[in-house]
Motif scaffolding. Structure first.
Motif, PDB file in Angstrom:
ATOM      1  N   ALA A  81       0.835  -1.203   0.000  1.00  0.00           N
ATOM      2  CA  ALA A  81       0.000   0.000   0.000  1.00  0.00           C
ATOM      3  C   ALA A  81       0.871   1.255   0.000  1.00  0.00           C
ATOM      4  O   ALA A  81       0.564   2.228  -0.697  1.00  0.00           O
ATOM      5  CB  ALA A  81      -0.931   0.003   1.208  1.00  0.00           C
TER       6      ALA A  81
ATOM      7  N   ASP B 239       2.068   1.611  -3.528  1.00  0.00           N
ATOM      8  CA  ASP B 239       0.978   2.052  -4.411  1.00  0.00           C
ATOM      9  C   ASP B 239       0.690   3.542  -4.240  1.00  0.00           C
ATOM     10  O   ASP B 239       0.365   4.230  -5.193  1.00  0.00           O
ATOM     11  CB  ASP B 239      -0.304   1.265  -4.136  1.00  0.00           C
ATOM     12  CG  ASP B 239      -0.257  -0.149  -4.672  1.00  0.00           C
ATOM     13  OD1 ASP B 239       0.503  -0.395  -5.635  1.00  0.00           O
ATOM     14  OD2 ASP B 239      -0.978  -1.012  -4.134  1.00  0.00           O
ATOM     15  N   ASN B 240       0.802   4.029  -3.012  1.00  0.00           N
ATOM     16  CA  ASN B 240       0.513   5.436  -2.712  1.00  0.00           C
ATOM     17  C   ASN B 240       1.730   6.336  -2.861  1.00  0.00           C
ATOM     18  O   ASN B 240       1.694   7.489  -2.449  1.00  0.00           O
ATOM     19  CB  ASN B 240      -0.048   5.562  -1.297  1.00  0.00           C
ATOM     20  CG  ASN B 240      -1.394   4.907  -1.167  1.00  0.00           C
ATOM     21  OD1 ASN B 240      -2.186   4.925  -2.094  1.00  0.00           O
ATOM     22  ND2 ASN B 240      -1.657   4.302  -0.027  1.00  0.00           N
ATOM     23  N   ARG B 241       2.807   5.791  -3.407  1.00  0.00           N
ATOM     24  CA  ARG B 241       4.051   6.546  -3.660  1.00  0.00           C
ATOM     25  C   ARG B 241       4.662   7.129  -2.391  1.00  0.00           C
ATOM     26  O   ARG B 241       5.287   8.171  -2.412  1.00  0.00           O
ATOM     27  CB  ARG B 241       3.809   7.658  -4.681  1.00  0.00           C
ATOM     28  CG  ARG B 241       3.280   7.184  -6.000  1.00  0.00           C
ATOM     29  CD  ARG B 241       4.361   6.479  -6.771  1.00  0.00           C
ATOM     30  NE  ARG B 241       3.875   6.147  -8.118  1.00  0.00           N
ATOM     31  CZ  ARG B 241       4.020   4.956  -8.638  1.00  0.00           C
ATOM     32  NH1 ARG B 241       4.629   4.015  -7.985  1.00  0.00           N
ATOM     33  NH2 ARG B 241       3.569   4.698  -9.839  1.00  0.00           N
ATOM     34  N   ARG B 242       4.478   6.445  -1.262  1.00  0.00           N
ATOM     35  CA  ARG B 242       5.079   6.887  -0.001  1.00  0.00           C
ATOM     36  C   ARG B 242       6.525   6.419   0.106  1.00  0.00           C
ATOM     37  O   ARG B 242       7.271   6.881   0.951  1.00  0.00           O
ATOM     38  CB  ARG B 242       4.285   6.331   1.189  1.00  0.00           C
ATOM     39  CG  ARG B 242       2.863   6.834   1.312  1.00  0.00           C
ATOM     40  CD  ARG B 242       2.740   8.157   2.039  1.00  0.00           C
ATOM     41  NE  ARG B 242       3.488   8.263   3.245  1.00  0.00           N
ATOM     42  CZ  ARG B 242       3.132   7.795   4.437  1.00  0.00           C
ATOM     43  NH1 ARG B 242       1.984   7.166   4.588  1.00  0.00           N
ATOM     44  NH2 ARG B 242       3.917   7.964   5.493  1.00  0.00           N
TER      45      ARG B 242
END
Length: 65
Positions: A22, A25-28
């Motif tokens: 996740a 996916d969220n570019r964190r």
């Protein structure tokens, strides 16, 4: 460059594989990229700050200035 998978990152950071996915996916995790259908990242990638903590909120405010 040594690369690790989300499974290896999860073990190192003490969080679940799904949470690492996740974050990717969220570019964190900016250094993470997809290799086929799996996420990989450099071995020395630091764990992103948890957005619910005081440290993360302070960093967020600092970056907005």
């Amino acid at each position: 460059m040594d690369l690790i998978t989300t499974k290896e990152a999860a073990e190192i950071w003490g969080i679940t594989i799904r949470r690492v996915q996740a974050l990717c996916d969220n570019r964190r995790i900016p250094s993470a990229f997809k290799l086929g259908d799996i996420w990989v990242m450099p071995k020395d990638t630091p764990k992103p700050l948890d957005g619910r903590t005081k440290a993360a909120r302070a960093m967020s405010q600092k970056n907005k200035r």
